[in-house]
Design a protein around this motif. Structure first.
Motif, PDB file in Angstrom:
ATOM      1  N   PRO A  85      38.192  43.686  55.711  1.00 13.45           N
ATOM      2  CA  PRO A  85      38.774  43.901  54.378  1.00 13.45           C
ATOM      3  C   PRO A  85      37.739  44.011  53.263  1.00 13.45           C
ATOM      4  O   PRO A  85      37.942  44.757  52.305  1.00 13.45           O
ATOM      5  CB  PRO A  85      39.673  42.678  54.183  1.00 13.45           C
ATOM      6  CG  PRO A  85      39.113  41.635  55.098  1.00 13.45           C
ATOM      7  CD  PRO A  85      38.580  42.387  56.281  1.00 13.45           C
ATOM      8  N   LYS A  86      36.633  43.273  53.386  1.00 10.84           N
ATOM      9  CA  LYS A  86      35.614  43.336  52.338  1.00 10.84           C
ATOM     10  C   LYS A  86      35.069  44.761  52.197  1.00 10.84           C
ATOM     11  O   LYS A  86      34.946  45.282  51.083  1.00 10.84           O
ATOM     12  CB  LYS A  86      34.471  42.366  52.651  1.00 10.84           C
ATOM     13  CG  LYS A  86      33.378  42.370  51.589  1.00 10.84           C
ATOM     14  CD  LYS A  86      32.281  41.366  51.920  1.00 10.84           C
ATOM     15  CE  LYS A  86      31.195  41.399  50.840  1.00 10.84           C
ATOM     16  NZ  LYS A  86      30.107  40.414  51.133  1.00 10.84           N
ATOM     17  N   GLN A  87      34.751  45.381  53.327  1.00 13.96           N
ATOM     18  CA  GLN A  87      34.239  46.752  53.293  1.00 13.96           C
ATOM     19  C   GLN A  87      35.316  47.732  52.817  1.00 13.96           C
ATOM     20  O   GLN A  87      35.027  48.694  52.088  1.00 13.96           O
ATOM     21  CB  GLN A  87      33.731  47.163  54.683  1.00 13.96           C
ATOM     22  CG  GLN A  87      32.453  46.464  55.111  1.00 13.96           C
ATOM     23  CD  GLN A  87      32.701  45.075  55.681  1.00 13.96           C
ATOM     24  OE1 GLN A  87      33.827  44.580  55.668  1.00 13.96           O
ATOM     25  NE2 GLN A  87      31.642  44.443  56.178  1.00 13.96           N
ATOM     26  N   ALA A  88      36.566  47.483  53.216  1.00 18.53           N
ATOM     27  CA  ALA A  88      37.657  48.352  52.777  1.00 18.53           C
ATOM     28  C   ALA A  88      37.785  48.322  51.261  1.00 18.53           C
ATOM     29  O   ALA A  88      37.908  49.371  50.602  1.00 18.53           O
ATOM     30  CB  ALA A  88      38.969  47.934  53.426  1.00 18.53           C
ATOM     31  N   ILE A  89      37.719  47.117  50.669  1.00 19.58           N
ATOM     32  CA  ILE A  89      37.814  46.987  49.213  1.00 19.58           C
ATOM     33  C   ILE A  89      36.627  47.668  48.536  1.00 19.58           C
ATOM     34  O   ILE A  89      36.773  48.347  47.513  1.00 19.58           O
ATOM     35  CB  ILE A  89      37.873  45.497  48.813  1.00 19.58           C
ATOM     36  CG1 ILE A  89      39.178  44.869  49.307  1.00 19.58           C
ATOM     37  CG2 ILE A  89      37.746  45.340  47.298  1.00 19.58           C
ATOM     38  CD1 ILE A  89      40.423  45.370  48.645  1.00 19.58           C
ATOM     39  N   SER A  90      35.445  47.523  49.116  1.00 17.53           N
ATOM     40  CA  SER A  90      34.240  48.133  48.540  1.00 17.53           C
ATOM     41  C   SER A  90      34.400  49.650  48.436  1.00 17.53           C
ATOM     42  O   SER A  90      34.085  50.249  47.400  1.00 17.53           O
ATOM     43  CB  SER A  90      33.018  47.789  49.403  1.00 17.53           C
ATOM     44  OG  SER A  90      31.868  48.443  48.927  1.00 17.53           O
ATOM     45  N   TRP A  91      34.907  50.269  49.502  1.00 18.86           N
ATOM     46  CA  TRP A  91      35.080  51.724  49.475  1.00 18.86           C
ATOM     47  C   TRP A  91      36.245  52.145  48.586  1.00 18.86           C
ATOM     48  O   TRP A  91      36.223  53.223  47.994  1.00 18.86           O
ATOM     49  CB  TRP A  91      35.254  52.260  50.899  1.00 18.86           C
ATOM     50  CG  TRP A  91      33.953  52.320  51.623  1.00 18.86           C
ATOM     51  CD1 TRP A  91      33.505  51.479  52.592  1.00 18.86           C
ATOM     52  CD2 TRP A  91      32.893  53.258  51.414  1.00 18.86           C
ATOM     53  NE1 TRP A  91      32.242  51.825  53.006  1.00 18.86           N
ATOM     54  CE2 TRP A  91      31.835  52.919  52.299  1.00 18.86           C
ATOM     55  CE3 TRP A  91      32.733  54.348  50.571  1.00 18.86           C
ATOM     56  CZ2 TRP A  91      30.650  53.628  52.365  1.00 18.86           C
ATOM     57  CZ3 TRP A  91      31.540  55.072  50.627  1.00 18.86           C
ATOM     58  CH2 TRP A  91      30.517  54.707  51.511  1.00 18.86           C
ATOM     59  N   LEU A  92      37.247  51.292  48.446  1.00 20.50           N
ATOM     60  CA  LEU A  92      38.328  51.603  47.504  1.00 20.50           C
ATOM     61  C   LEU A  92      37.792  51.633  46.073  1.00 20.50           C
ATOM     62  O   LEU A  92      38.148  52.520  45.285  1.00 20.50           O
ATOM     63  CB  LEU A  92      39.456  50.576  47.635  1.00 20.50           C
ATOM     64  CG  LEU A  92      40.368  50.756  48.857  1.00 20.50           C
ATOM     65  CD1 LEU A  92      41.275  49.547  49.030  1.00 20.50           C
ATOM     66  CD2 LEU A  92      41.190  52.035  48.737  1.00 20.50           C
ATOM     67  N   PHE A  93      36.924  50.687  45.746  1.00 22.60           N
ATOM     68  CA  PHE A  93      36.296  50.718  44.420  1.00 22.60           C
ATOM     69  C   PHE A  93      35.430  51.977  44.257  1.00 22.60           C
ATOM     70  O   PHE A  93      35.358  52.553  43.169  1.00 22.60           O
ATOM     71  CB  PHE A  93      35.457  49.462  44.180  1.00 22.60           C
ATOM     72  CG  PHE A  93      36.242  48.291  43.639  1.00 22.60           C
ATOM     73  CD1 PHE A  93      37.033  48.435  42.502  1.00 22.60           C
ATOM     74  CD2 PHE A  93      36.186  47.057  44.252  1.00 22.60           C
ATOM     75  CE1 PHE A  93      37.756  47.359  41.995  1.00 22.60           C
ATOM     76  CE2 PHE A  93      36.908  45.979  43.753  1.00 22.60           C
ATOM     77  CZ  PHE A  93      37.698  46.135  42.624  1.00 22.60           C
ATOM     78  N   ALA A  94      34.765  52.381  45.343  1.00 22.84           N
ATOM     79  CA  ALA A  94      33.943  53.601  45.275  1.00 22.84           C
ATOM     80  C   ALA A  94      34.805  54.820  44.947  1.00 22.84           C
ATOM     81  O   ALA A  94      34.347  55.747  44.263  1.00 22.84           O
ATOM     82  CB  ALA A  94      33.225  53.814  46.610  1.00 22.84           C
ATOM     83  N   ILE A  95      36.049  54.832  45.429  1.00 19.28           N
ATOM     84  CA  ILE A  95      36.969  55.927  45.121  1.00 19.28           C
ATOM     85  C   ILE A  95      37.466  55.822  43.683  1.00 19.28           C
ATOM     86  O   ILE A  95      37.570  56.825  42.969  1.00 19.28           O
ATOM     87  CB  ILE A  95      38.172  55.899  46.093  1.00 19.28           C
ATOM     88  CG1 ILE A  95      37.719  56.172  47.523  1.00 19.28           C
ATOM     89  CG2 ILE A  95      39.243  56.910  45.674  1.00 19.28           C
ATOM     90  CD1 ILE A  95      38.788  55.926  48.576  1.00 19.28           C
ATOM     91  N   LEU A  96      37.739  54.608  43.232  1.00 23.72           N
ATOM     92  CA  LEU A  96      38.428  54.400  41.949  1.00 23.72           C
ATOM     93  C   LEU A  96      37.510  54.377  40.738  1.00 23.72           C
ATOM     94  O   LEU A  96      37.972  54.593  39.610  1.00 23.72           O
ATOM     95  CB  LEU A  96      39.191  53.075  42.008  1.00 23.72           C
ATOM     96  CG  LEU A  96      40.405  53.065  42.948  1.00 23.72           C
ATOM     97  CD1 LEU A  96      40.875  51.649  43.212  1.00 23.72           C
ATOM     98  CD2 LEU A  96      41.531  53.913  42.363  1.00 23.72           C
ATOM     99  N   GLU A  97      36.226  54.112  40.931  1.00 23.07           N
ATOM    100  CA  GLU A  97      35.310  54.010  39.794  1.00 23.07           C
ATOM    101  C   GLU A  97      34.334  55.176  39.762  1.00 23.07           C
ATOM    102  O   GLU A  97      33.525  55.313  40.694  1.00 23.07           O
ATOM    103  CB  GLU A  97      34.537  52.684  39.874  1.00 23.07           C
ATOM    104  CG  GLU A  97      35.424  51.465  39.762  1.00 23.07           C
ATOM    105  CD  GLU A  97      34.694  50.149  40.037  1.00 23.07           C
ATOM    106  OE1 GLU A  97      35.179  49.101  39.606  1.00 23.07           O
ATOM    107  OE2 GLU A  97      33.626  50.179  40.704  1.00 23.07           O
ATOM    108  N   ALA A 157      44.243  61.086  45.545  1.00 24.88           N
ATOM    109  CA  ALA A 157      43.559  60.113  46.408  1.00 24.88           C
ATOM    110  C   ALA A 157      43.349  58.798  45.665  1.00 24.88           C
ATOM    111  O   ALA A 157      43.484  57.706  46.248  1.00 24.88           O
ATOM    112  CB  ALA A 157      42.230  60.682  46.883  1.00 24.88           C
ATOM    113  N   GLU A 158      43.018  58.878  44.379  1.00 18.80           N
ATOM    114  CA  GLU A 158      42.795  57.659  43.598  1.00 18.80           C
ATOM    115  C   GLU A 158      44.096  56.879  43.412  1.00 18.80           C
ATOM    116  O   GLU A 158      44.095  55.644  43.434  1.00 18.80           O
ATOM    117  CB  GLU A 158      42.193  58.021  42.244  1.00 18.80           C
ATOM    118  CG  GLU A 158      40.751  58.489  42.337  1.00 18.80           C
ATOM    119  CD  GLU A 158      40.202  58.978  41.007  1.00 18.80           C
ATOM    120  OE1 GLU A 158      38.984  58.918  40.831  1.00 18.80           O
ATOM    121  OE2 GLU A 158      41.003  59.419  40.172  1.00 18.80           O
TER     122      GLU A 158
END
Length: 439
Positions: free
Chosen positions: A178-190, A197-198
């Motif tokens: 989950p930590k890596q999943a959240i990291s990549w979600l932030f990469a998409i959103l910021e 996709a966002e």
């Protein structure tokens, strides 16, 4: 004819593979690969023949080939014929290779559709032009096999896009990371740009909650709040309702960081954006001063260019007289040499009339030249000075253009800072309106 049949066979098999699902199989590919080897082997014959012919042809270069015209033509014709054969066979090889690659891809897709992912990967890896389409299929096969790390590896080799990164997120989520999943979600959103996709990522980032979330991301709620604020900005012009909902959501998320009332938290957001606007204005004012200094530097450099050009012109004026005297001396020496040559020719009983006439013409030309130099001193000096005078004029024109374009130069320098200040002012105004509408 043999090679033509090979190409036709490959084309038929490839079309069948792409339209009938599994009309072409592994044995078809192996058959075509053997045929490709045959064509490659057949290509050796004309290539070796060309080497032999060129060696033979080189023997007739230079003197040894003066009387071998017909032999050389025959060799050249044979070389041309063999080169045409090489070109034809090379073309057949390229076409056959392309057909095989297409068939390999179709066979891999069929294995994937049947759930035989190892075989599918094996054949996808045989595709030499491994573009994003092929990489996506390989990643999909590894994902289906639950080998998520390999799937991620292939996804990250693809062209970066939010849609591809969503696949990366899903693989990390399925792999219980989950930590890596959240990291990549932030990469998409910021930064947030309000694309499809966002919007999906924004939903997922709130769904993917886990026990160590806040220790892994202590600023999680603030970052997520900032994303909702950007979403509110994106919606503000088209939907006040959506923008208000996004802003309220952003404030709610910030409230989780403190025990303060929502109105107090919202006011802090308003103050933060007002501070950003004030900071942008301060930067703009500093850059206005920097723009003036930059302009003055340009103007000083332009004045220095004028001074340097004028110094060179003054030196050239002093050198122009020496230049002119050198021309006079050279013309006088040329006349003396011509006269001496005429005397030598006329005193030589073996001289022909043509030689005497030529010597006289040389003397006449030398006299005309020295007369020209003596009578055209102002023009000669002016021609010598012209490039230096032109440089002075160019330098002054450059300086004058700088003076005319002063405002344009300064405005161009500060334009990005003015835009930043304008954008900050606009965002501060929107935030204030959102705060007033909701709190």
């Amino acid at each position: 004819m043999k090679n033509t049949n090979i190409i036709k066979t490959a084309l038929v098999l490839t079309l069948a593979a792409s339209t009938c699902g599994f009309a072409a199989n592994e044995s078809d590919i192996e058959s075509l690969e053997r045929q490709l080897i045959n064509v490659e082997t057949e290509l050796f014959t004309p290539e070796l023949r060309i080497d032999d012919l060129q060696k033979e042809r080189s023997q007739y270069d230079g003197i040894s080939g003066w009387f071998k015209g017909s032999k050389k033509k025959a060799l050249d014709a044979e070389i041309e014929k063999q080169e045409a054969e090489v070109t034809r066979l090379s073309g057949d090889m390229n076409k056959l290779s392309t057909q095989i690659q297409s068939m390999v891809f179709e066979v891999a897709k069929t294995f994937e559709a049947k759930g035989n992912y190892d075989k599918a990967i094996e054949y996808y890896l045989k595709v030499t032009n491994r573009n994003d389409t092929v990489r996506a299929r390989i990643a999909a096969c590894y994902k289906a096999k639950k080998d998520y790390q390999q799937a991620i590896k292939w996804l990250l080799e693809m062209t970066r896009s939010d849609a591809n990164l969503l696949e990366v997120v899903d693989c990390y989520h399925l792999d219980n990371c989950p930590k890596q999943a959240i990291s990549w979600l932030f990469a998409i959103l910021e930064p947030f740009q309000n694309n499809a996709a966002e919007k999906t990522a924004l939903k997922l980032i709130e769904d993917y909650k886990y026990s160590d979330l806040l220790s892994d991301y202590p600023d999680f709620y603030v970052r997520l709040s900032d994303i909702y604020i950007q979403k509110a900005f994106a919606n503000y012009k088209n939907s006040a309702t959506a923008a208000n909902a996004d802003y309220k959501k952003s404030v709610e998320l910030r409230c989780k960081e403190s025990n303060e009332a929502a109105s107090t938290v919202s006011m802090k957001v308003v103050n933060a954006y007002q501070s950003k606007y004030s900071e942008a204005l301060e930067i703009l004012n500093r850059q206005k001063e920097a723009a003036e200094r930059n302009y003055q530097d340009k103007l000083r450099n332009a004045e220095n260019e004028i001074d340097e050009a004028e110094r060179r012109l003054r030196r050239a004026i002093g050198e122009s007289e020496r230049h002119y005297m050198d021309m006079v001396r050279n013309a006088d020496m040329a006349l003396k040499r011509a006269e001496e040559n005429l005397r030598r020719v006329e005193s030589n009983p073996q001289s022909t009339q043509q030689q005497k006439d030529s010597a006289r013409r040389s003397v006449e030309h030398a006299r005309r030249e020295i007369d020209r130099v003596r009578h055209e001193k102002p023009r000669i000096i002016h021609d010598y000075l012209r490039p230096y005078e032109n440089r002075v004029k160019e330098a002054k024109d450059d300086r004058d253009k700088l003076v005319r374009d002063r405002n344009t130069i300064i405005e161009k320098y500060i334009a990005p800072y003015k835009k930043a200040a304008s954008d900050a002012k606009n965002l501060a105004s929107i935030i204030k309106n959102l705060h007033n509408a909701n709190f």
